[in-house]
Design a protein around this motif. Structure first.
Motif: not given
Length: 299
Positions: A208, A215-216, A225, A227-229, A260, A262-263, A266
Motif C-alpha cells: 500500500d 494520479t487520475s 492506471s 488502481t484501488e484505494t 487514503s 493506493y492498494k 495497483s
C-alpha cells in the motif's frame, strides 16, 4: 522501563511528517504470505489476466473531458490469447500468486470465512435489545498458510525465542512468531511486471502506497492506471510517557487521522521517462513509509 523502551524502539511511534527513529529497529518490510512449501505469495497485480493494448486506443469521456484510453481485453486462461473486451460488470480477475509466477491461489483457498450469528442483550436485565440480531464475518488463515514479513535490526536487539505466542492487530489476535535469517527480495515475477508495447515503464505497487500527486487520468501524472484505494490509520504514542502500547482505556494512544493509500497490486503505465521519474520520486520521497513496509514498488 521507559528508558529501556526508548533505547529499543525510539522516543515516538510512527509519524507521517518525517522519518522515524525506532531505536534498534532499522526497517520493516512488506507483509506477505507463505505456504508450507515456503513459496512467497502476493496478491496478483490488478492487470492480471488482462491485456492493455496501447496500440489500439479508444475515445472515452471522463469528468466531461474527452480522453483517449487503451483498449483492454481479458486473456484466455488456457492459451493466453485475447478474449472478450474488458467489462466493468465482470470486473478484475483477482487472485494470489507465488512470486515465481508458477502457482495461483484463489482467495477462499487461503482465507476461510467464519460467520457468526448473535443477539445483543442488556447486561443487567438480560433482555433482548431492539434490533438485536447481528451477523459477524471473520476470516482466518487456512492451516497451510502463514503471514511473513522482513525486518532489519541493529546490534544488540533482544529477539525473543522463536516459536513464542504474540498478540498482533486491533483485536489482539494470537500468532506463533518464528524467525530466521533472510537475504531474499520479495518481488513479482518478470511475467507480471512486463510492460506493454508502446510503453516506457510499468509500475506495480508491492505495498500500500501514499502518493501526494494527482494520479487520475484527468491529470498527466501517468498515461493509464488500474488502481484501488485502502484507508490507513495508526496509533500515536510517546515512549517516554507510555506504560502500555495497546490501545486501551488505560492510556492515551489515539488514532491518527485517516489517510487514503493506493492498494498493493495497483498498476501505473508511463509513455515517457520524465513522467515515470516524477512519479517514482514522489513515492520514494516518503522515506518514513518505506521504513515501515509501505511505498514499495516493483518496476
Amino acid at each position: 522501563d521507559n528508558e529501556k523502551a526508548k533505547e529499543l524502539i525510539g522516543e515516538k511511534g510512527f509519524s507521517v511528517g518525517k522519518k522515524g527513529q525506532f531505536g534498534k529497529i532499522k526497517e520493516i518490510g512488506i507483509c506477505f504470505l507463505q505456504d508450507k512449501a515456503g513459496s512467497n505469495i502476493l496478491p496478483t497485480p490488478l492487470d492480471y489476466g488482462l491485456y492493455v493494448d496501447f496500440k489500439k486506443m479508444q475515445e472515452a469521456w471522463y469528468n466531461g473531458k474527452e480522453k483517449v484510453l487503451p483498449e483492454i481485453h481479458y486473456l484466455d486462461r488456457m492459451d493466453g490469447k485475447l478474449d472478450s473486451l474488458f467489462n466493468s460488470k465482470n470486473g478484475l480477475q483477482k487472485a494470489y500468486i507465488s512470486t515465481d509466477g508458477k502457482t495461483i491461489f484463489k482467495e477462499d483457498a487461503i482465507f476461510l470465512k467464519d460467520q457468526r450469528i448473535g443477539i445483543d442483550r442488556d447486561i443487567k436485565t438480560g433482555k433482548t435489545e431492539e434490533s438485536a440480531l447481528y451477523k459477524q464475518v471473520f476470516y482466518r488463515l487456512d492451516d497451510g498458510f502463514r503471514f511473513a514479513f522482513t525486518a532489519e535490526f541493529g546490534d544488540g536487539y533482544p529477539l525473543p525465542d522463536s516459536g513464542q505466542i504474540v498478540e498482533l492487530g486491533g483485536d489482539s489476535s494470537k500468532f506463533v512468531l518464528e524467525y530466521k535469517l533472510w537475504d531474499n527480495d520479495i518481488a513479482y515475477s518478470e511475467d507480471l511486471t512486463k510492460k506493454p508495447e508502446n510503453i516506457f515503464a510499468k509500475v506495480v505497487l508491492l505495498s500500500d502506497t501514499l502518493i501526494d500527486i494527482d494520479t487520475s487520468i484527468d491529470n498527466d501524472t501517468s498515461d493509464f492506471s488500474i488502481t484501488e484505494t485502502v484507508s490507513f490509520q495508526f496509533l500515536e504514542f510517546d515512549t517516554k510517557t507510555e506504560t502500555e502500547y495497546a490501545r486501551t482505556s488505560k492510556n492515551n494512544n489515539n488514532k491518527s487521522g485517516r489517510y487514503s493509500l493506493y492498494k498493493r497490486g495497483s498498476v501505473f503505465y508511463f509513455k515517457d521517462e520524465k513522467t515515470f521519474n516524477n512519479f517514482k520520486n514522489a513515492i520514494e520521497a516518503k522515506e518514513n513509509f518505506i521504513q515501515i513496509g509501505y511505498n514499495i514498488i516493483n518496476q
